[in-house]
Design a protein around this motif. Sequence first.
Motif, PDB file in Angstrom:
ATOM      1  N   LEU A 527      -9.950   7.897  -8.189  1.00  0.00           N
ATOM      2  CA  LEU A 527     -10.261   8.283  -6.813  1.00  0.00           C
ATOM      3  C   LEU A 527     -10.524   9.774  -6.732  1.00  0.00           C
ATOM      4  O   LEU A 527      -9.725  10.588  -7.207  1.00  0.00           O
ATOM      5  CB  LEU A 527      -9.102   7.924  -5.895  1.00  0.00           C
ATOM      6  CG  LEU A 527      -8.670   6.464  -5.980  1.00  0.00           C
ATOM      7  CD1 LEU A 527      -7.553   6.194  -5.008  1.00  0.00           C
ATOM      8  CD2 LEU A 527      -9.853   5.533  -5.732  1.00  0.00           C
ATOM      9  N   ARG A 528     -11.651  10.101  -6.152  1.00  0.00           N
ATOM     10  CA  ARG A 528     -12.081  11.484  -6.057  1.00  0.00           C
ATOM     11  C   ARG A 528     -11.765  11.989  -4.654  1.00  0.00           C
ATOM     12  O   ARG A 528     -12.126  11.347  -3.669  1.00  0.00           O
ATOM     13  CB  ARG A 528     -13.595  11.481  -6.298  1.00  0.00           C
ATOM     14  CG  ARG A 528     -14.276  12.819  -6.296  1.00  0.00           C
ATOM     15  CD  ARG A 528     -15.771  12.613  -6.059  1.00  0.00           C
ATOM     16  NE  ARG A 528     -16.507  12.162  -7.238  1.00  0.00           N
ATOM     17  CZ  ARG A 528     -17.066  13.009  -8.118  1.00  0.00           C
ATOM     18  NH1 ARG A 528     -16.945  14.296  -7.964  1.00  0.00           N
ATOM     19  NH2 ARG A 528     -17.755  12.535  -9.126  1.00  0.00           N
ATOM     20  N   PRO A 529     -11.075  13.120  -4.497  1.00  0.00           N
ATOM     21  CA  PRO A 529     -10.840  13.653  -3.159  1.00  0.00           C
ATOM     22  C   PRO A 529     -12.165  14.175  -2.596  1.00  0.00           C
ATOM     23  O   PRO A 529     -13.046  14.526  -3.375  1.00  0.00           O
ATOM     24  CB  PRO A 529      -9.862  14.802  -3.387  1.00  0.00           C
ATOM     25  CG  PRO A 529     -10.091  15.214  -4.803  1.00  0.00           C
ATOM     26  CD  PRO A 529     -10.530  13.978  -5.539  1.00  0.00           C
ATOM     27  N   PRO A 530     -12.321  14.194  -1.284  1.00  0.00           N
ATOM     28  CA  PRO A 530     -13.589  14.651  -0.719  1.00  0.00           C
ATOM     29  C   PRO A 530     -13.939  16.043  -1.252  1.00  0.00           C
ATOM     30  O   PRO A 530     -13.120  16.959  -1.204  1.00  0.00           O
ATOM     31  CB  PRO A 530     -13.310  14.700   0.785  1.00  0.00           C
ATOM     32  CG  PRO A 530     -12.143  13.802   0.995  1.00  0.00           C
ATOM     33  CD  PRO A 530     -11.341  13.834  -0.257  1.00  0.00           C
ATOM     34  N   LYS A 604      -2.322   2.398  -0.127  1.00  0.00           N
ATOM     35  CA  LYS A 604      -2.366   2.052   1.290  1.00  0.00           C
ATOM     36  C   LYS A 604      -1.030   1.555   1.825  1.00  0.00           C
ATOM     37  O   LYS A 604      -0.947   1.073   2.943  1.00  0.00           O
ATOM     38  CB  LYS A 604      -3.436   0.963   1.506  1.00  0.00           C
ATOM     39  CG  LYS A 604      -4.786   1.379   0.951  1.00  0.00           C
ATOM     40  CD  LYS A 604      -5.787   1.642   2.034  1.00  0.00           C
ATOM     41  CE  LYS A 604      -6.822   2.663   1.621  1.00  0.00           C
ATOM     42  NZ  LYS A 604      -7.916   2.243   0.819  1.00  0.00           N
ATOM     43  N   ARG A 605      -0.007   1.522   1.027  1.00  0.00           N
ATOM     44  CA  ARG A 605       1.263   0.995   1.500  1.00  0.00           C
ATOM     45  C   ARG A 605       2.337   2.043   1.373  1.00  0.00           C
ATOM     46  O   ARG A 605       2.112   3.147   0.916  1.00  0.00           O
ATOM     47  CB  ARG A 605       1.652  -0.218   0.646  1.00  0.00           C
ATOM     48  CG  ARG A 605       0.713  -1.380   0.818  1.00  0.00           C
ATOM     49  CD  ARG A 605       1.427  -2.579   1.397  1.00  0.00           C
ATOM     50  NE  ARG A 605       0.543  -3.718   1.430  1.00  0.00           N
ATOM     51  CZ  ARG A 605       0.496  -4.626   0.472  1.00  0.00           C
ATOM     52  NH1 ARG A 605       1.289  -4.531  -0.579  1.00  0.00           N
ATOM     53  NH2 ARG A 605      -0.328  -5.623   0.562  1.00  0.00           N
ATOM     54  N   GLU A 606       3.509   1.599   1.696  1.00  0.00           N
ATOM     55  CA  GLU A 606       4.657   2.473   1.542  1.00  0.00           C
ATOM     56  C   GLU A 606       4.809   2.889   0.091  1.00  0.00           C
ATOM     57  O   GLU A 606       4.697   2.073  -0.823  1.00  0.00           O
ATOM     58  CB  GLU A 606       5.929   1.698   1.913  1.00  0.00           C
ATOM     59  CG  GLU A 606       6.433   2.006   3.265  1.00  0.00           C
ATOM     60  CD  GLU A 606       7.594   1.105   3.568  1.00  0.00           C
ATOM     61  OE1 GLU A 606       8.482   1.006   2.714  1.00  0.00           O
ATOM     62  OE2 GLU A 606       7.589   0.500   4.647  1.00  0.00           O
ATOM     63  N   ARG A 607       5.091   4.135  -0.101  1.00  0.00           N
ATOM     64  CA  ARG A 607       5.260   4.593  -1.470  1.00  0.00           C
ATOM     65  C   ARG A 607       6.454   5.527  -1.548  1.00  0.00           C
ATOM     66  O   ARG A 607       7.028   5.925  -0.554  1.00  0.00           O
ATOM     67  CB  ARG A 607       3.996   5.309  -1.925  1.00  0.00           C
ATOM     68  CG  ARG A 607       2.862   4.370  -2.157  1.00  0.00           C
ATOM     69  CD  ARG A 607       1.549   5.101  -2.273  1.00  0.00           C
ATOM     70  NE  ARG A 607       1.129   5.643  -0.995  1.00  0.00           N
ATOM     71  CZ  ARG A 607       0.706   6.874  -0.825  1.00  0.00           C
ATOM     72  NH1 ARG A 607       0.693   7.711  -1.828  1.00  0.00           N
ATOM     73  NH2 ARG A 607       0.317   7.296   0.344  1.00  0.00           N
ATOM     74  N   TYR A 619      -4.407   8.158   4.027  1.00  0.00           N
ATOM     75  CA  TYR A 619      -4.570   7.596   2.685  1.00  0.00           C
ATOM     76  C   TYR A 619      -5.810   8.112   1.973  1.00  0.00           C
ATOM     77  O   TYR A 619      -6.346   7.477   1.087  1.00  0.00           O
ATOM     78  CB  TYR A 619      -4.600   6.050   2.716  1.00  0.00           C
ATOM     79  CG  TYR A 619      -3.399   5.477   3.412  1.00  0.00           C
ATOM     80  CD1 TYR A 619      -2.128   5.703   2.865  1.00  0.00           C
ATOM     81  CD2 TYR A 619      -3.529   4.733   4.581  1.00  0.00           C
ATOM     82  CE1 TYR A 619      -1.012   5.186   3.523  1.00  0.00           C
ATOM     83  CE2 TYR A 619      -2.428   4.220   5.217  1.00  0.00           C
ATOM     84  CZ  TYR A 619      -1.170   4.452   4.693  1.00  0.00           C
ATOM     85  OH  TYR A 619      -0.084   3.960   5.308  1.00  0.00           O
ATOM     86  N   VAL A 620      -6.308   9.269   2.364  1.00  0.00           N
ATOM     87  CA  VAL A 620      -7.430   9.871   1.640  1.00  0.00           C
ATOM     88  C   VAL A 620      -6.830  10.720   0.529  1.00  0.00           C
ATOM     89  O   VAL A 620      -5.929  11.519   0.777  1.00  0.00           O
ATOM     90  CB  VAL A 620      -8.285  10.754   2.583  1.00  0.00           C
ATOM     91  CG1 VAL A 620      -9.389  11.444   1.792  1.00  0.00           C
ATOM     92  CG2 VAL A 620      -8.853   9.905   3.709  1.00  0.00           C
TER      93      VAL A 620
END
Lengths: 1066, 204
Positions: A527-530, A604-607, A619-620
Amino acid sequence: MSVDRRERLVQLLDLYRDGSLSVAESHELAALLDDPQVAALATTLLETDGLIALALDAEDAHAAASQWRQRLAADDHAARFRDEFTKRQSETIAPWSPQRRSGRRALRWAAAALLLIAIAAGAFPLILATLTPDLALARADAGTVLWRGTTKQAGRSNVTLLIGDRVEQVGGATAELRFADGSHLTLIPGTSVTVQSITPAKRLRLTGGTINASVSPQPDGHPLRLLAATAEVVVIGTEFKLTVDAQAATARIDVDHGLVRLASVSTGEQVEVAAGQVGSLAADGSLTTFPGANAKAWAAIGPFFENNCYSCHGEKKQKGKFRLDQAPRESGAPGFEQPWSMALERITNGEMPPPEEKQQPTQAARLQAAEWITDQLKLAEAQRLATSEKVSLRKLTREEYANTLRDLLGVTYEPADPGGLPEDPNWHGFERIGPVQTLSPAHIERYLAAAEMVMDEVLPTGAAPKPLKQRMGMQQLRGGPNDHDPFIMSHARIDIAPNGSTNFKSPHSVWIERPGEYRISVSVSGLRPPGGSAPHLYVYSASLDRVWIARDIDTPENKPEIVTAEVFLPAGEIAFMIYNALPGIDPYENAASGPGPRPFFTLKRERSPTQQKLTDDDYVPLVPILILDYIEFAGPLDRSRAGQLITAGKRDAAHARQIVTAFAERAFRRPVRAEDAARLSGVAEKSLAKGASFEQAVKDACIAVLCAQDFLALVEGSALKPRATLDDWEVASRLSYFLWSSMPDDALFARARAGQLTKPADILAETKRLLADPKAERFVADFARQWLHLRDVGKFPPNRKLFPLYDEQMEFSMKQEPVAYVRDMLRGNRSLREFIASDWTMVNAPLARLYGIPGIVDMKMQKVTLKPEDHRGGLLTQAAILSQTSDGTRHKPINRGKLVMEMILGKSPPPPPPNAGDIPTTQANQPKATVRQKLTAHRQNESCAGCHAKIDPLGFAFDNYDAIGQWRTVEVVAGTGDNPPVDASGELPDGRRFTDAISFKQLLISDLDRFAEVFTEKLATYALRRPLGATDRDAVKAIVAGTKTGGYRLKDLIEALVQSDLFRKR
Amino acid sequence: MVTAPSTVMMEHGMEPDDAELVERALGGNADAFGEVVMRYQSRFRVMVARQVASADDANDIVQDAFIEAWRGLGSFDRSRPVGPWLRAICRHRMIKHLRERARLPASPMAAIDERLAGLAEQDMHKDHADEDTDRRLTALRHCLEQLDARQRAMLTARYRDGLAVQEIAARTKRLPNSVSMALLRLKDGLMRCMAARLSGETTP
């Protein structure tokens, strides 16, 4: 014994054992060992080495015994080619190398025996007095003795000489023999001549010493002959000087006018020696000719040695048993290097002339002498290495060996693995230079082991191995909780933050039962941050020191990508690590709870709190995140080529022979000679006769093929029909090893078979095809690595405290830049000028950070346009170059200057004297000073100033770059006061001035012709796999001249090189 | 001291003695000769490695000696013990190796190699040379065990795997000279430890 000498002894012994002792060092070692105390210590050290080696050699008596059996069995093919190869090698590699086996000794004894016979015969001359006045002892002095039978006369001139007379000049000045036709011979002291025939044939025997001869034209069929024990000189009419050393069984002839034929008695070989040439006969009976000394150059430099050295090392005195006046003055002469390298060392370190001597040469004169010797030594070395034999062997480097196996059999072999092949020695960075390569018995066994391993993959015999398929997921990689629901755990993933790894930087391991090729699959999302970079998956094996996977991952969380790599794995435990190789702070390492296993499911969930730091509230991702499911090892992969290799047919000896011959033709890269075919298929026949299966028999023969020197080396030339140019097959191999670092493909073989590689146009067409092939990437990487010494990047790892930016990724990126740069130069056919200065370069994220170039976020190398304020462009300001000329804490202007001299100007500065000091570091209580300021102080020492005035400015130009190549305007150093500002200005020896690296590069560009020549010489050295000698200069100049109009473009140069005569020359 | 394996095996009545093995080998049984090789080679390797200073070369020499012996077995006088005969072959091989090395033109080590060859020749006439080496080797093995893993790894790289100092330097990211010095320090320590153990052995 002083500690220094002891340490030096140990260093030199280590170098000796590794076979990397230089000429100067070998003299140094010999001198040290003259001291009996040192010799005793050396003996003890060597004995201890032997004991340690033995104690560590875990011995297994049974294994060793079976080794003996194997050895006996392999004796036929392995030992034989070892002998052949070693014999060949012994003639080309450095004479002091321990790998060299003495084969020439026998020849030398043979020569000495001949000499004895000659002396015996000369002692009882047949006196056939013919009373002819055709030869007279025209002039004699007190030192002249005339022997007639057992009577002797001294000092009488104008004596008619008879057959059987012997004239000796034992002292005095000279004596002269004169023939009726006016030909005369002058005997200098120490010379002895016996008359064997006077008319019509003139024949004299020279037992030793020197004669100067001036010979009138001789009647047809009756030349003047001069015989020595090992040499015969045939003279038709000329002026020359002949020197015979009876003890060493050598002879030398300097020809001033005309032509002389020099023949070797022991080998029957002959050479013609023309005016201006020198002919030399070595003790082993071999003949060489080389250009005579350049009289003009010697006139300029000779007086230095005559005035300063000869009084102690000349005719009258030979202090330290060293005589310089008899050292050859021609770089091509045998025996040139030894006395002169010794002289060079003594002169540069100020040892000679001794300081107590009143008359001292000026520093300028010393420097001039040192430069002359350095130049001549370089020529001598190149000449020695370039001298071509009837057949030249150029061993494949280990990379080429692996490439060739891959292209030949489709298997991967990793020569750098433990137990693989040793690193190749290099000559000025080039690894593929035939004459410096070595082959020891240990090599042979490794080749044998490699061949067996490879053939086991290609033609597996016995039961198929149980394949391994091991998948390691969350639980195996990050460990922990065992009590979770297996279903849940099977969905657990591993999140890896930048600079993080699966297992907190400690390695995982996998157990490999059978060596072979395995497929590694990694299931991963990235996953790449913006606006940020993609995470970088980096799978590295620490135990093999090899990167398996390195790539950016840019896939959504719910759609993992499966990244695969096929790698060779040896048997045993293999350690590996999985990183997200980007700079950053791994939150797990800093988590208050300490690192621990935490299953991860989705962003996307509790972590856990640590995991929450990876994204914002929506969640970005805030940083590049790698999410890994598993890594899987599967293999060994089926690399069986049984179907291709073993063609259909009757499974008998005749068919085996067909198969083996066809295989050998591809492996040897040429048609197989009948005797080779017989020998190789003999291996298969023997196996068949012993009851081996057909496959096993073919396999045995194929192993023999892979151990043959024709496979392991590029063999050029023919012993039976010596020739000066390559044949079509040899051209094909030269071309493919130049551009592909591997064997020719089928199309290139077809060209060779059809005889279509002789014309330049044909070679050009193939070159274009080869360059367009993906395999040309091997040329880009191998040439860049060797030319730019990229092996040395990271040799002195920078101090992490001083240079926090430097890490493994940075080092890797540094090495990538020049390679990517050369690639772009080649693809764009750019001018060599851009090697010196350009408005572009190739960077990835770490390099961009180092260079201060914004907007580059990925690990992939990409081309950027440079602005003047980036202070980059060309090769010289690349981090790989700037950091390899530093020592890990400080930049080294001298090393940088030396690199510019060698790489751009093609000159080698004289080596520093052994007593040259290091630049001291500043203590904390001293005022701060730049390296340059300290060097300037060092140069106050007059004996250093001469050389440094030439080298240092070339390095000062890059003072704006620190030890890892970062731009700076002040030099950060220890001491008191402000950090001193950088001064990158300077003056070239010719007086041209520059202010910084940019104006310096402009000066270099103004001399682009010179760089083009230097570069072409390096390119040709790489392509021809040999150093270029003086005789190749003109050919290089012609190639360079032909590409000048285009501005010396890289691809043009390659194309001009392959079409040149030089390329087809042996 | 190493007990001659043949004697031990004879006492236990399990294994044929040397003479019997040679007899079988002469009948063309290479396995029997392999057994002889197994009995003697480690002793010979000790003997050779001490002077040759390289395990690779030492192994080569011993293997070559056995091949020579196997080929020349026909000329062996069967009334005599096989051990001394094999040892003589092996020594000759070693001396030849050293002499050849000493004769390399311009070898700076000629004097040393001559000296080593001379020592080997002296040893030929000494009865206890092998046992002396064995004792030293045992002492050294003990000393090696006291090194830590890093030190051992370095020695292993140099002396077992035969890496060049340059290669070790590149791998450990150090200067070649500092690798040489580190090795020297290790060697010094081992020599001291070995000397201490040996003197401890002789003075009860």
